[in-house]
Design an enzyme around this catalytic site. Sequence first.
Site, PDB file in Angstrom:
ATOM      1  CB  ILE A   1       3.792   6.945  -0.043  1.00 47.83           C
ATOM      2  CG1 ILE A   1       3.401   5.666   0.728  1.00 47.83           C
ATOM      3  CG2 ILE A   1       5.456   6.788  -0.440  1.00 47.83           C
ATOM      4  CD1 ILE A   1       3.298   4.369  -0.019  1.00 47.83           C
TER       5      ILE A   1
ATOM      6  CB  THR B   1      -9.152  11.006  -4.323  1.00 48.64           C
ATOM      7  OG1 THR B   1      -8.239  10.417  -3.511  1.00 48.64           O
ATOM      8  CG2 THR B   1      -8.779  10.840  -5.804  1.00 48.64           C
TER       9      THR B   1
ATOM     10  CB  ILE C   1      -2.822  10.678 -13.796  1.00 45.97           C
ATOM     11  CG1 ILE C   1      -3.599   9.530 -12.853  1.00 45.97           C
ATOM     12  CG2 ILE C   1      -1.704  11.391 -12.596  1.00 45.97           C
ATOM     13  CD1 ILE C   1      -3.004   8.207 -12.776  1.00 45.97           C
TER      14      ILE C   1
ATOM     15  CG  LEU D   1       4.505   8.069  -5.280  1.00 45.22           C
ATOM     16  CD1 LEU D   1       5.271   9.219  -5.695  1.00 45.22           C
ATOM     17  CD2 LEU D   1       4.838   7.613  -3.852  1.00 45.22           C
TER      18      LEU D   1
ATOM     19  CB  SER E   1      -3.457   3.466  -2.112  1.00 44.68           C
ATOM     20  OG  SER E   1      -4.111   4.031  -0.849  1.00 44.68           O
TER      21      SER E   1
ATOM     22  CB  THR F   1       1.892  -2.759  -4.068  1.00 43.00           C
ATOM     23  OG1 THR F   1       1.533  -3.498  -3.059  1.00 43.00           O
ATOM     24  CG2 THR F   1       0.946  -3.287  -5.165  1.00 43.00           C
ATOM     25  CG  ASP F   2       4.253  -6.281  -0.553  1.00 44.07           C
ATOM     26  OD1 ASP F   2       3.150  -5.633  -0.964  1.00 44.07           O
ATOM     27  OD2 ASP F   2       4.774  -6.651   0.399  1.00 44.07           O
ATOM     28  CD  GLU F   3      -1.925  -5.482  -1.372  1.00 46.33           C
ATOM     29  OE1 GLU F   3      -2.786  -6.064  -1.836  1.00 46.33           O
ATOM     30  OE2 GLU F   3      -1.880  -4.839  -0.104  1.00 46.33           O
TER      31      GLU F   3
ATOM     32  CE1 TYR G   1      -3.361  -0.449  -4.849  1.00 43.60           C
ATOM     33  CE2 TYR G   1      -2.555  -2.442  -3.506  1.00 43.60           C
ATOM     34  CZ  TYR G   1      -2.497  -1.075  -4.175  1.00 43.60           C
ATOM     35  OH  TYR G   1      -1.069  -0.596  -3.765  1.00 43.60           O
TER      36      TYR G   1
ATOM     37  CE  LYS H   1       0.284   0.325  -7.486  1.00 41.02           C
ATOM     38  NZ  LYS H   1       0.667   2.052  -7.842  1.00 41.02           N
TER      39      LYS H   1
ATOM     40  CG  ASN I   1       1.419  -4.083   4.327  1.00 39.92           C
ATOM     41  OD1 ASN I   1       1.493  -4.749   3.598  1.00 39.92           O
ATOM     42  ND2 ASN I   1       0.087  -3.504   4.612  1.00 39.92           N
TER      43      ASN I   1
ATOM     44  N   PRO J   1     -10.876  -3.428  14.835  1.00 37.19           N
ATOM     45  CG  PRO J   1     -11.538  -2.588  12.899  1.00 37.19           C
ATOM     46  CD  PRO J   1     -11.122  -2.154  14.286  1.00 37.19           C
TER      47      PRO J   1
END
Length: 355
Positions: free
Chosen positions: A14, A37, A61, A82, A86, A135-137, A160, A164, A189, A215
């Site tokens: 992103i 990374t 960071i 950002l 992730s 994130t919406d998660e 994760y 966040k 997503n 998968p």
Amino acid sequence: MNKTLFITGGAGFIGSALVRLLIAETDWTLVNIDKLTYAGNLESLAMLQDQPRHVFSRTDICDRVALDQLFQTHQPLGVIHLAAESHVDRSIHGPLDFIQTNIVGTATLLEATRSYWQDLPAAEKTAFRFHHVSTDEVYGSLGADGLFLETTPYDPSSPYSASKASSDHLVRAWARTYDLPVLITNCSNNYGPYQFPEKLIPVVILNALAGKPLPIYGRGDNVRDWLYVEDHARALHLVFASGQPGQTYNIGGHNEKTNLAVVDALCQLLDELRPRSDGLSYLEQKTFVSDRPGHDQRYAIDASKIQRELGWTPAEDFTSGLRKTVLWYLANDGWINNVISGEYRQWMDRNYRQR
Ligand code: NAD
Ligand code: DAU
């Protein structure tokens, strides 16, 4: 006023879309702060190699000294953050990297930002923004009905999403305690060009073309709300430029699909655009595998606030965005082969100058 902006994680999926957009649509200089990374890939910014308004800094960071130096050197008008670990599956197998970058890294960046921001002249101090891309998660899982609102209580399921959620809380705390002018966006997503092949859509495209199994976790009935990455980048630009400090904006594409429907749509597109040599459909490669532990059942965003207050709507629907995505992967063998072989890790040293 100085027109330099910090973007962390700008070599990721992103972040690189945002860097490409902002270089094209603004006159800002972007300092792209990224540790590189496995998920960082400067080849996604190869077109900006000679662009003087894109300044790359290979920086973690979590490194406060390096961040302080960057702030003093470049004197930015704001930060869009950002950089993160992730991928949910990786967080299940190794959560500590997620705690380190997403929580400790965000706290370190907040402190470096605060230390720079508090000494700015009044006008710059007021105009400054720290925009956290989340994130919406963080909201957890929905049942069959309902949508995530900005006011939905946090209920994260994976290491994760918990990391966040924690970083969102830190950002709000720095706003309430120190008056740092922050913005938070929580997005669904993303999919599109340059996505690392660990996430569902690129995994399916690349496995299909390689003749490997596709998968599908569990029964494939989990629902995600898909957003084309360039629509997300436009939303981030808009929120950074026009969002109200202290506010949260949910960003989503109104494209709820089961994973099975996503895999089927990809197989049908590939059948049309790159048919298998044996004449069979890619659907033959679908394989049901063990479910992800703690797998959230359904995500769906109510994006009416950003639409109403800032006038953002996505340009792509799932049909148009998925076709663009498949066409991009079919046309970009070089990028894909370098990712699969690991060659992309050396690409920066050969082709990119750190300024
Ligand atoms: P990505 O994994 O593709 O990229 C992450 C980038 O961060 C990489 O370039 C990586 O090198 C860099 N990074 C990681 N650790 C770092 C560190 N310690 N210091 C500096 N840089 C570091 O991720 P993405 O999919 O582009 O997601 C970007 C952001 O958007 C993340 O914060 C993620 O939580 C959030 N988000 C992603 C999605 C999605 O669907 N992909 C949806 C909503 C929100
Ligand atoms: O909702 C936003 C989130 O979307 C972001 O915060 C995350 O950074 C991003 O990775 C993404 O998380 P998901 O876990 O939803 O994405 P992923 O592509 O890993 O999985 C999408 C769905 O597909 C999920 O229900 C799990 C399933 N899946 C995934 C993979 C990789 C499969 O069935 N098979 C797979 O091989």
